[in-house]
Design an enzyme around this catalytic site. Structure first.
Site, PDB file in Angstrom:
ATOM      1  CE1 TYR A  28      29.410  -5.821  39.570  1.00  0.00           C
ATOM      2  CE2 TYR A  28      29.305  -4.277  37.092  1.00  0.00           C
ATOM      3  CZ  TYR A  28      29.388  -4.177  38.583  1.00  0.00           C
ATOM      4  OH  TYR A  28      29.402  -3.231  39.320  1.00  0.00           O
ATOM      5  CG  ASP A  75      22.772  -7.393  33.007  1.00  0.00           C
ATOM      6  OD1 ASP A  75      22.773  -5.966  32.084  1.00  0.00           O
ATOM      7  OD2 ASP A  75      23.320  -7.046  34.017  1.00  0.00           O
ATOM      8  CE  LYS A 113      29.161  -0.895  31.086  1.00  0.00           C
ATOM      9  NZ  LYS A 113      28.402  -2.770  31.765  1.00  0.00           N
TER      10      LYS A 113
HETATM   11  C1  LIG Z   1      28.249  -2.591  33.356  1.00  0.00           C
HETATM   12  C2  LIG Z   1      27.342  -3.162  33.506  1.00  0.00           C
HETATM   13  C3  LIG Z   1      26.062  -3.890  34.847  1.00  0.00           C
HETATM   14  C4  LIG Z   1      26.259  -2.016  35.760  1.00  0.00           C
HETATM   15  O1  LIG Z   1      25.721  -0.681  35.357  1.00  0.00           O
HETATM   16  P1  LIG Z   1      26.451   0.376  35.766  1.00  0.00           P
HETATM   17  O2  LIG Z   1      25.886   1.132  35.125  1.00  0.00           O
HETATM   18  O3  LIG Z   1      27.602   0.532  35.983  1.00  0.00           O
HETATM   19  O4  LIG Z   1      25.526   0.271  37.181  1.00  0.00           O
HETATM   20  C5  LIG Z   1      25.309  -4.128  34.870  1.00  0.00           C
HETATM   21  N1  LIG Z   1      25.732  -5.864  34.007  1.00  0.00           N
HETATM   22  C6  LIG Z   1      26.091  -5.677  33.417  1.00  0.00           C
HETATM   23  C7  LIG Z   1      25.877  -6.786  32.055  1.00  0.00           C
HETATM   24  C8  LIG Z   1      26.913  -4.244  32.518  1.00  0.00           C
HETATM   25  O5  LIG Z   1      27.553  -5.053  31.260  1.00  0.00           O
END
Ligand SMILES: *Cc1c(COP(=O)(O)O)cnc(C)c1O
Length: 422
Positions: A143, A238, A266
Site C-alpha cells: 500500500y 516506502d 506515521k
Molecule cells: C500509511 C501508509 C501510507 C499512507 O500514509 P497516509 O498518511 O495514510 O496518507 C503510504 N505508504 C505506507 C507504506 C503506509 O503504511
C-alpha cells in the site's frame, strides 16, 4: 455497548460518507459499530461511555511512545504557545530536518509534507522528473497511500499489466503502473525487457505491513537494488510504516540496502500529520524552487507537527528499540497462548507473525505474498475481534491490518492484558 455509540454512528452516516473519514475505521463486515473515543493515555484508549480498552491499533502506527506521552505533550504545549502556522520558514522544521539527516546516513536532504500519501506522490514525481521516464513498478499487496497511480490491481492480460482498483482513476494513469507479485524476480526482469528505458522507479514497502505482514527475503530486496542499478531506474522504499519503527533508519538500516528515495510518515509526526520524502541532495534538488519538479504545501512542516515529531523521534534510542521489541515478543506470546486454549482451541488456527513492534494474527507462517494468505482469514478474525472488543482489547478493525506495540506497553500493561483475557 449502549445505544449511544450506535446513535453517534447513525448520525455520522448522515453527514459523512459511511460515517468515517477513512474506510478502515468503518468496521465493515463486523457485527458491532465503530467505537467513539474521547480520550487516551499510555497504552489505553477510552470510549465515550468510559469503557477502557488496551490499544493495539495506536492510531495505525504513529504513536510509538503511546498516547499522550508527557514529553511530546510538553513540546506541543510550548509550540502551541508560540503560534501554529506561519506559511514561512521557522526553526522547528529545520531542527527536525537536521536531526534526521544527521542520524540517517543514506539521506542528504528531505522535504516535509502532510501525509504518507503526499510523500509517495512527491517521490514518484521526483523519480519521473529525474529519469525522464514514466512507468513505475509496484507490487501487489503493498500500500502506498491513495495516490491515483498506486490504486492499481493486476489486469487480466500480460504480466505487469494493470488496471485501476478504484473508480475515478483514469485508465491512462493506470497504464503507467506495472504491477507484479512480491518475490517475482523473473517478472521484474521481464518488465524491464518489455519496457526498455521507460521505467522510472520500483516502489516497494521493504516490510509490507498494510495487507498483513509479509516479510520479504533480503535477496529479493537486494535483487531490486541491483536491477535499478543496471537500468538507471530509482529504488523507492516506502517506509511510511516501517520507518522509525523497526529501527530508526527503518528497513534500509536493517537490511543495509540503500534506496534512492525514502518516504516516511506515521511516526515522523508523533501523531500529528507529517510525511517526508528524502534522498540525496542531487535527487532532492530536482524539486522547486531549485529544480523543475513542482511540489508545495500551505501547511507543510507545520510547526506544531514538527514539534510533535521531534519530541517523539528524540526518544527513539537503541535502548528503546530493544525494549519495544522485547515487549512485543512477550505480548504475542500471551496472545497466542490464549488463542490456543480459549474455548477448546476455537482460535488455535491462528499464529502470530511479528517483526520488531508490528504483529499480525494469521493462520499461517511465513506469508510473503498475497496468494499465500488463507482465504477464510476474515471470518475467524472477525469473531476474534468482537471477543477482544468485549474484553476491552482494541485491535485494528480489519483482518489485514497489523497490530502495533508502543513503549507504553510495559510489563504492567501485559499483566493487565492477561487479566482481560481471563
Ligand atoms: C500509511 C501508509 C501510507 C499512507 O500514509 P497516509 O498518511 O495514510 O496518507 C503510504 N505508504 C505506507 C507504506 C503506509 O503504511
Amino acid at each position: 455497548m449502549s445505544d449511544r455509540q450506535k446513535d453517534l454512528f447513525l448520525k455520522s452516516k448522515k453527514y459523512i460518507p459511511g460515517g468515517v473519514h477513512s474506510p478502515v475505521r468503518s468496521f465493515k463486515g463486523l457485527t458491532s459499530t465503530p467505537r467513539f473515543f474521547k480520550k487516551a493515555e499510555g497504552a489505553y484508549i477510552y470510549d465515550v461511555e468510559d469503557k477502557k480498552y488496551l490499544d493495539f491499533c495506536m492510531s495505525f502506527g504513529p504513536l510509538i511512545l503511546g498516547h499522550r506521552n508527557p514529553k511530546v505533550e510538553k513540546a506541543l504545549h510550548e509550540a502551541l504557545e508560540r503560534g501554529w502556522s506561519y506559511g514561512a520558514c521557522e526553526p522547528y522544521s529545520l531542527k527536525l530536518a537536521e536531526f534526521l539527516v544527521e542520524k540517517i546516513p543514506y539521506v542528504e536532504q528531505l522535504r516535509f509534507v502532510n501525509s504518507g500519501t503526499e510523500a509517495v506522490m512527491t517521490a514518484l514525481r521526483i523519480a519521473r522528473g529525474v529519469t525522464g521516464r514514466n512507468k513505475v513498478i509496484k507490487f501487489n499487496g503493498c500500500y502506498h497511500g491513495h495516490v491515483d497511480s498506486m490504486l492499481i490491481k493486476a489486469g487480466s492480460g500480460l504480466a505487469g499489466e494493470a488496471e485501476a482498483s478504484s473508480a475515478g482513476v483514469p485508465q491512462g494513469v493506470a497504464a503507467d503502473t506495472l504491477i507484479l507479485e512480491l518475490g517475482d524476480i523473473e517478472g521484474v526482469k521481464k518488465c524491464f525487457q518489455d519496457h526498455p528505458n521507460q521505467i522510472a522507479a520500483i516502489i516497494i514497502e521493504p516490510l509490507p505491513a498494510n495487507n498483513g505482514l509479509m516479510i520479504q527475503p533480503i535477496e529479493f530486496l537486494k535483487f531490486l537494488r541491483s536491477m535499478c542499478d543496471q537500468t538507471c531506474a530509482l529504488l523507492i522504499f516506502d517506509e511510511v510504516i516501517s520507518g522509525f519503527r523497526v529501527a530508526f533508519g527503518g528497513m534500509a538500516e536493517i537490511t543495509g540496502i540503500r534506496p534512492d528515495i525514502s518516504t516516511w510518515g506515521k511516526i515522523i509526526g508523533g501523531g500529528l500529520p507529517v510525511g517526508a520524502v528524502a534522498a540525496s541532495k542531487f535527487i532532492m534538488e530536482h524539486l522547486a524552487p531549485i529544480g523543475k519538479v513542482y511540489q508545495a504545501g500551505t501547511l507543510s512542516a507545520n510547526p506544531l507537527a514538527m514539534a510533535g515529531g521531534l519530541a517523539t523521534l528524540t526518544e527513539m534510542t537503541d535502548e528503546n528499540y530493544k525494549k519495544i521489541n522485547e515487549q512485543t515478543l512477550k505480548i504475542t506470546k500471551v496472545l497466542s497462548d490464549w488463542m490456543h486454549t480459549y474455548n477448546n482451541g476455537e482460535f488455535s488456527m491462528f499464529k502470530i507473525t511479528s517483526f520488531s513492534s508490528l504483529f499480525w494474527i494469521v493462520p499461517k507462517d511465513n506469508v510473503t505474498k498475497i496468494s499465500e494468505i488463507p482465504e477464510n482469514l476474515t471470518v475467524n478474525f472477525n469473531k476474534l475481534f468482537e471477543i477482544f472488543l468485549e474484553k476491552g482489547i482494541y485491535l485494528a478493525p480489519n483482518a489485514y491490518e497489523v497490530g502495533f506495540v508502543s513503549l507504553a506497553h510495559d510489563d504492567q500493561v501485559i499483566e493487565d492484558l492477561k487479566r482481560r483475557l481471563g
